[in-house]
Enzyme design. Structure first.
Site, mmCIF file in Angstrom:
data_model
loop_
_atom_site.group_PDB
_atom_site.id
_atom_site.type_symbol
_atom_site.label_atom_id
_atom_site.label_comp_id
_atom_site.label_asym_id
_atom_site.label_seq_id
_atom_site.Cartn_x
_atom_site.Cartn_y
_atom_site.Cartn_z
ATOM 1 C CE1 TYR A 1 20.001 2.774 2.002
ATOM 2 C CE2 TYR A 1 20.463 2.803 4.361
ATOM 3 C CZ TYR A 1 20.560 3.390 3.114
ATOM 4 O OH TYR A 1 21.219 4.587 2.969
ATOM 5 C CB SER B 1 -0.942 -0.003 1.210
ATOM 6 O OG SER B 1 -0.202 -0.259 2.382
ATOM 7 C CG ASP C 1 -0.631 -8.952 11.918
ATOM 8 O OD1 ASP C 1 0.378 -8.750 11.198
ATOM 9 O OD2 ASP C 1 -0.564 -9.344 13.102
ATOM 10 C CG PHE D 1 10.964 0.412 -1.786
ATOM 11 C CD1 PHE D 1 11.466 0.950 -2.961
ATOM 12 C CD2 PHE D 1 11.591 0.742 -0.594
ATOM 13 C CE1 PHE D 1 12.558 1.808 -2.959
ATOM 14 C CE2 PHE D 1 12.685 1.595 -0.572
ATOM 15 C CZ PHE D 1 13.169 2.126 -1.756
ATOM 16 C CB VAL E 1 11.193 10.569 2.156
ATOM 17 C CG1 VAL E 1 10.228 11.047 3.232
ATOM 18 C CG2 VAL E 1 12.410 11.481 2.076
ATOM 19 C CB THR E 2 9.076 5.177 3.188
ATOM 20 O OG1 THR E 2 9.966 4.577 4.128
ATOM 21 C CG2 THR E 2 9.585 4.949 1.775
ATOM 22 C CE1 TYR F 1 17.880 0.996 8.008
ATOM 23 C CE2 TYR F 1 19.441 -0.660 7.244
ATOM 24 C CZ TYR F 1 18.154 -0.178 7.320
ATOM 25 O OH TYR F 1 17.138 -0.876 6.739
ATOM 26 C CD GLU G 1 -1.762 1.256 5.037
ATOM 27 O OE1 GLU G 1 -2.008 2.205 5.801
ATOM 28 O OE2 GLU G 1 -0.610 0.994 4.646
ATOM 29 C CE LYS H 1 15.805 -4.047 6.021
ATOM 30 N NZ LYS H 1 14.514 -4.491 5.484
#
Ligand code: NAI
Length: 397
Positions: free
Chosen positions: A224, A49, A110, A52, A273-274, A234, A74, A243
């Site tokens: 990432y 939704s 979920d 990415f 930016v998310t 990170y 959502e 990750k």
């Protein structure tokens, strides 16, 4: 109602249905402008939704003419209370897909639960028979493991020692020093449980078991890496451990799918930016400097440019899928270019509250953030009365 942005910290409490719709239409137009992609025709996107995942769904549907099922979590609208932006995005996506005669259905719930996995599998069985591609693009701070019933909360912390560096409040432009205390082992374990590969594996095993994965099916999750600057918080912090786990899980899934010749990949994407990334300290300052440098070089990309390139040039380029020495697909290649990183490093040293609007792209960051919620989108009349209640046409109960 007239809908205006209501910011609280790094979230916005309202979303604009027309702005979200225009955002989705802009992404669709971009994909169409790049021409057809020779991709699969039956696609499941988990986390479809926003960010990415939404861009992946758009690339599949409008690049390859794929039938898509989208899963997300959502909030629908209520009278005088706007929906979450992802809900409006999904509604807009389905509306556009249906208008072009494309199959598109969505499940809101979920994704970590057994119930939503089963519901999705039933929908695939009934409507598509099988899928050829599964995109796994969840970003969540919390997960309840359906097998143990334990609820895990992720942490965004360094490992081993306190991390101090600059950060920016992107609403005010204030650059300050922050210190983040190191995590404990529970923080690492919980973050891996939420954002690692455990749930991805559960999805793929359940789907294989149910026979809803086509021969040669592929699955892709997103990761990432980023620069040295952000490493402590990170890639070498708690989220980095998750990750690492996600990337290792790709190999385990490929093994588990041997019988159908299935393959799992991780694609390393660019910092953008998310809703997920704006919550991570230090990252917004890095992104605003990165944007400035990449825009000056003419190589800036948003989610849709990234995913269009992933689909057209990497996954479905008609030949081998190019991977790095760790088996990962890289579409962060432009971000990680030595010349780009050297310039960002230089700017990082200089960045202060006084000069950030000039040396960094704070405006670009802020605009992108507003855009996530459907605000500040060109062509949208924000003074007009809009109906906040929007339905997703093919939402499956
Ligand atoms: P996002 O916050 O824009 O999207 C997250 C999606 O997951 C939404 O569709 C949301 O509804 C869904 N979701 C969250 N919890 C859910 C749940 N319990 N059940 C069902 N759906 C749920 O996030 P973004 O940034 O697009 O992240 C997607 C992936 O890309 C993540 O793995 C992230 O680490 C990775 N990534 C993000 C980068 C960035 O800079 N934003 C860079 C590289 C990778």
């Amino acid at each position: 109602m007239i809908i205006e942005p209501r910011m609280r910290g790094f979230i916005c409490l309202t979303a604009h249905p027309k702005g979200c719709e225009q955002n989705v239409i802009n992404q669709i137009n971009y994909v169409k402008s790049k021409g057809a992609i020779d991709g699969p025709k039956r696609v499941l996107v988990i986390g479809a939704s926003t960010g990415f995942g939404l861009a992946s769904r758009i690339s599949s549907a409008f690049g390859s003419g794929a039938s898509t099922i989208g899963v997300f979590f959502e909030k629908p609208a209520a009278p005088r209370k706007t929906a979450s932006p992802g809900f409006y995005n999904a509604a807009a996506f389905e509306k556009q897909a249906i208008a072009e005669g494309l199959y598109a259905k969505s499940i809101n719930g979920d994704a970590f639960s057994d119930e939503i996995k089963m519901k999705t599998i039933d929908l695939i069985k009934n409507d598509l028979g099988q899928v050829d591609l599964v995109i796994y693009s969840l970003a969540s701070p919390v997960r309840t493991n359906p097998k143990t019933g334990i609820t895990h909360r992720s942490a965004l912390k360094p490992i081993g020692q306190t991390f101090s560096n600059k950060t920016v409040d992107f609403h005010t432009g204030n650059v300050t020093e922050i210190s983040i205390d190191p995590c404990n082992q529970d923080d690492i374990d919980n973050t891996v449980a939420v954002m690692g590969g455990d749930d991805w594996m559960m999805w793929m095993e359940a789907m294989k078991e149910a026979g809803v994965l086509a021969d040669n099916a592929m699955t892709v999750a997103y990761s990432y890496i980023g620069p040295k600057l952000t490493e402590p918080v990170y890639r070498k912090g708690t989220i980095g451990r998750a990750k690492d786990h996600l990337e290792a899980t790709a190999f385990d899934i490929t093994k588990a799918l041997e019988g159908i010749n299935g393959k799992a990949y991780v694609s390393v994407n660019k910092a953008l930016v998310t809703q997920a990334s704006s919550a991570i300290p230090v990252i917004p300052l890095y992104i605003s400097l990165l944007y400035k440098v990449m825009k000056a070089e003419g190589i800036h990309e948003g989610c849709i440019e990234q995913m269009q390139r992933l689909f057209a040039d990497r996954l479905f380029n008609g030949g081998e899928i190019p991977v790095d020495e760790k088996g990962r697909i890289r579409v962060d290649d432009w971000e990680m270019r030595d010349d780009i990183q050297a310039k960002v490093d230089e700017l990082w040293e200089q960045a202060t509250t006084e000069n950030l609007t000039e040396i960094g792209d704070l405006q670009g960051y802020s605009d992108d953030f507003y855009n996530l919620f459907g605000f500040k989108i060109d062509g949208v009349d924000y003074t007009a009365d809009v109906n906040e209640i929007v339905e997703i046409p093919h939402l499956v109960d």
